[in-house]
Design a protein around this motif. Sequence first.
Motif, PDB file in Angstrom:
ATOM      1  N   ALA A 189       0.825  -1.209   0.000  1.00 21.66           N
ATOM      2  CA  ALA A 189       0.000   0.000   0.000  1.00 21.66           C
ATOM      3  C   ALA A 189       0.858   1.258   0.000  1.00 21.66           C
ATOM      4  N   ILE A 190       1.887   1.281   0.862  1.00 18.29           N
ATOM      5  CA  ILE A 190       2.771   2.448   0.926  1.00 18.29           C
ATOM      6  C   ILE A 190       3.523   2.621  -0.391  1.00 18.29           C
ATOM      7  N   SER A 191       4.012   1.514  -0.938  1.00 19.09           N
ATOM      8  CA  SER A 191       4.732   1.577  -2.221  1.00 19.09           C
ATOM      9  C   SER A 191       3.821   2.067  -3.334  1.00 19.09           C
ATOM     10  N   THR A 192       2.546   1.640  -3.296  1.00 16.45           N
ATOM     11  CA  THR A 192       1.589   2.055  -4.332  1.00 16.45           C
ATOM     12  C   THR A 192       1.321   3.548  -4.256  1.00 16.45           C
ATOM     13  N   VAL A 193       1.127   4.058  -3.027  1.00 16.34           N
ATOM     14  CA  VAL A 193       0.879   5.493  -2.848  1.00 16.34           C
ATOM     15  C   VAL A 193       2.070   6.303  -3.341  1.00 16.34           C
ATOM     16  N   LEU A 194       3.281   5.886  -2.951  1.00 18.22           N
ATOM     17  CA  LEU A 194       4.487   6.596  -3.377  1.00 18.22           C
ATOM     18  C   LEU A 194       4.670   6.506  -4.893  1.00 18.22           C
ATOM     19  N   ARG A 195       4.357   5.344  -5.462  1.00 14.74           N
ATOM     20  CA  ARG A 195       4.505   5.170  -6.901  1.00 14.74           C
ATOM     21  C   ARG A 195       3.541   6.075  -7.663  1.00 14.74           C
TER      22      ARG A 195
END
Length: 215
Positions: A189-195
């Motif tokens: 989830a965090i990686s998706t938001v940052l991406r």
Amino acid sequence: MHIDHWLLTIPPIAVSLLAGGFVGVESLGIPLPGEVVLVAAAVLSSRHELDVSPHGVALAAVVGAVVGDSIGYGIGRRYGERLFAVLGRRFPDHVDDDVLAYARHVFGRYGMVAVFFGRFVALLRIFAGPLSGSLHMHYPRFLVANVCGAIAWAGGTTYLVYYLGTAAESWLKGFSFVGLAVALALGVAISTVLRHRLQRNVEAYAARRRAGEVA
């Protein structure tokens, strides 16, 4: 086989080596989920009966990050555009002209700061070594930022997840399965938001390039 029994069959050293390997290959410029594997390894280290050392996971990840980035730096310095052309053909969903232009802008403008903080962002983490090499950043400066970023990111991530997992184990039953799933979901989830945020920055920079506002 129950998940606990299956986890007990995993050699502890394999967990650390897997984390270091994924992080290292990702740092070469290959888009692998290094962060997700690192989080999973740190979660496993919080299960004391598995005998997976968080120090081993952290050390393997730091070494993998530093070595991978340094190899990527050397490849980028020697082969430059040919490397990015190959990556673009092999991974068209991750590497294109807009992404490369934005990454060059970030690393060219911010130098060591971009190398350090880029470790915390998947896209910049992948390109830190190769791009720094292709831009002929002074290697000692790159190495300092690389090592400091690797320690902060890999070490910080490992110990944060480890201590959270240790605390949760005291009250969360079946943590081997639930905790791992939650940690992986949180990491994704965090990686998706940052991406998505980074993708917006890439698109905005691409629009400025096409309008002639930047080179």
